[in-house]
Design an enzyme around this catalytic site. Structure first.
Site, PDB file in Angstrom:
ATOM      1  N   PRO A 169       0.748  -1.137   0.055  1.00 37.11           N
ATOM      2  CA  PRO A 169      -0.069  -0.055  -0.018  1.00 37.11           C
ATOM      3  C   PRO A 169       0.753   1.117   0.143  1.00 37.11           C
ATOM      4  O   PRO A 169       0.386   2.491  -0.607  1.00 37.11           O
ATOM      5  CB  PRO A 169      -0.857  -0.120   1.327  1.00 37.11           C
ATOM      6  CG  PRO A 169      -1.018  -1.552   1.416  1.00 37.11           C
ATOM      7  CD  PRO A 169       0.253  -2.247   0.746  1.00 37.11           C
ATOM      8  N   SER A 190       5.740   2.533  -6.833  1.00 32.45           N
ATOM      9  CA  SER A 190       6.812   3.081  -7.797  1.00 32.45           C
ATOM     10  C   SER A 190       8.195   3.135  -6.795  1.00 32.45           C
ATOM     11  O   SER A 190       9.275   2.795  -7.206  1.00 32.45           O
ATOM     12  CB  SER A 190       6.809   4.516  -8.207  1.00 32.45           C
ATOM     13  OG  SER A 190       5.505   4.474  -9.253  1.00 32.45           O
ATOM     14  N   GLU A 212      11.861  -8.547 -17.634  1.00 31.56           N
ATOM     15  CA  GLU A 212      10.516  -8.049 -17.352  1.00 31.56           C
ATOM     16  C   GLU A 212      10.192  -6.880 -18.329  1.00 31.56           C
ATOM     17  O   GLU A 212       9.054  -7.247 -18.676  1.00 31.56           O
ATOM     18  CB  GLU A 212      10.491  -7.330 -16.013  1.00 31.56           C
ATOM     19  CG  GLU A 212       9.404  -6.666 -15.560  1.00 31.56           C
ATOM     20  CD  GLU A 212       9.291  -6.033 -13.989  1.00 31.56           C
ATOM     21  OE1 GLU A 212       8.048  -5.567 -13.736  1.00 31.56           O
ATOM     22  OE2 GLU A 212      10.365  -5.950 -13.450  1.00 31.56           O
ATOM     23  N   ARG A 223     -17.328  -0.698 -42.699  1.00 35.43           N
ATOM     24  CA  ARG A 223     -18.499   0.074 -42.286  1.00 35.43           C
ATOM     25  C   ARG A 223     -18.569   1.259 -43.141  1.00 35.43           C
ATOM     26  O   ARG A 223     -17.625   2.079 -43.400  1.00 35.43           O
ATOM     27  CB  ARG A 223     -18.138   0.657 -40.690  1.00 35.43           C
ATOM     28  CG  ARG A 223     -18.915   1.814 -40.311  1.00 35.43           C
ATOM     29  CD  ARG A 223     -20.337   1.454 -39.887  1.00 35.43           C
ATOM     30  NE  ARG A 223     -20.991   2.204 -39.249  1.00 35.43           N
ATOM     31  CZ  ARG A 223     -22.407   2.394 -38.868  1.00 35.43           C
ATOM     32  NH1 ARG A 223     -22.822   1.281 -39.338  1.00 35.43           N
ATOM     33  NH2 ARG A 223     -22.909   3.428 -38.461  1.00 35.43           N
TER      34      ARG A 223
END
Length: 379
Positions: A128, A132, A240, A266
């Site tokens: 909590p 960052s 990552e 469309r």
């Protein structure tokens, strides 16, 4: 396919064909995800594992493919472009890389063999008051005879509700330098003292709060060295950020293809809406941005393969920043160009947008990525 080898090109085609066959229709995807409420289908993931893809980065001695970052990016790009509901693959590959680098042989064999066979993993860092500023974490692991007692709360933890195990980053020592005194722990699913509570989000059930209450783990649960958790986290940033970048590249490509098909079909004012300059120019800009993103992602992947022990803070952060911003822009513009149909759940546009928006926040916010890039220039 750029500079792909014949084998890499064939691999990309195989993944694309698999996604088209197994999850190519909305009906197939709904069946795999309880009507679209889940982001990860273990059934589909097991099929990918049977083909050797779940262990793309896992060394061959543990049952994996032993491939490199380029092949990993190919898998993730094509899977996301193919709309395959395997959202758990990103956190799994990120976590597996940490075990591969730092776990002892016994734990490495257990976890990596499981990953190659389709197990999902989770990594828990945020709290909590530590997002960052992740080094500010306070979840505490206290040394006792034969093991450790863990107490504290974690949050925003992806995969935890279905993962086989969680890689926890906890504080084992308080020092004047908050980056010191952090340690990584292997927490198997179902460990007594761990409670997992889901967090409802715009994207559905994907993240969780974790509560540790006198959760005891043995000494063998330590991954790497006690007190070296921060350095171990930093060592995994190339992988990552490449994982996140490759996945969002695929999302952007899927959104572009879906939008192109829609605006080509469309009609308004007697002609396809895509022929109007406002949309034609917007699509031209987006196509250019996606191609730039793709070149950047694979350039960083090639550098990471050529120099596996070298940190690439500027390049990896650029790839994450560029891919996620491009994905967010593409999916938001897609909804605008599709009008009300983009907002309707009948189409995938709204789901793609919900998934892309959060990508600029997780894995290190894009504000943090910009800060890292700036610092590499001495700013």
């Amino acid at each position: 396919m750029g500079n792909f080898t014949e084998e890499q090109t064939a691999f990309a085609q195989a993944v694309a064909d698999f996604c088209r066959r197994e999850a190519g229709t909305r009906e197939q995807r709904d069946a795999l995800t309880a009507g679209g409420t889940e982001l990860h289908s273990q059934e589909l993931y097991q099929k990918m594992a049977a083909l050797g893809w779940a262990g793309i980065l896992v060394p061959e001695e543990y049952g994996g493919a032993g491939a490199g970052n380029v092949e990993m990016c190919i898998l993730l790009e094509e899977a996301m472009r193919g709309n395959a509901p395997i959202g758990g693959i990103g956190p799994t590959l990120i976590t597996a890389a940490a075990y591969q680098k730092f776990a002892d042989e016994q734990l490495k064999k257990e976890v990596l063999t499981g990953v190659a066979n389709g197990d999902s993993l989770s990594i828990s860092m945020s709290e909590p008051e530590a997002g960052s500023d992740v080094a500010n974490l306070t979840c505490r692991a206290e040394k006792v005879d034969g093991g450790w007692i863990i107490n504290g709360q974690k949050t925003w933890c992806s995969n935890a509700h279905f993962a086989t195990s969680i890689l926890l980053v906890a504080r084992t020592e308080r020092t004047p330098q908050k980056h010191e005194g952090l340690t990584q722990f292997h927490i198997p699913a179902g460990t007594p003292g761990l409670e997992i509570q889901g967090i409802d989000t715009l994207g559905g059930r994907e993240v969780n709060d974790l509560y540790f209450t006198n959760c005891r783990v043995p000494d063998s649960a330590v991954v790497g060295r006690v007190g070296n958790g921060w350095n171990q986290l930093m060592a995994g940033l190339n992988t990552e950020r490449l994982i996140l970048a490759a996945m969002q590249l695929g999302v952007a490509e899927r959104s572009f293809a879906d939008t192109l098909a829609f605006i080509s079909d469309r009609k308004q004012f007697g002609r396809p809406v895509g022929t109007f300059q406002a949309l034609r120019h917007r699509m031209a800009d987006l196509a250019t941005e996606i191609e730039c993103t793709r070149l950047l992602v694979y350039s960083v992947a090639e550098q990471a393969d050529a120099h596996p022990d070298k940190l690439l803070p500027r390049e990896a952060s650029m790839a994450k920043l560029k891919a996620t911003e491009t994905s967010k822009r593409m999916t938001i513009d897609a909804m605008q160009m599709m009008g009300g149909y983009g907002y309707a759940t009948e189409f995938d546009a709204e789901r793609l947008m919900r998934g892309a928006i959060i990508s600029t926040v997780y894995g290190g916010t894009n504000e943090i990525q910009r800060d890292i890039i700036g610092k590499t220039f001495g700013l």
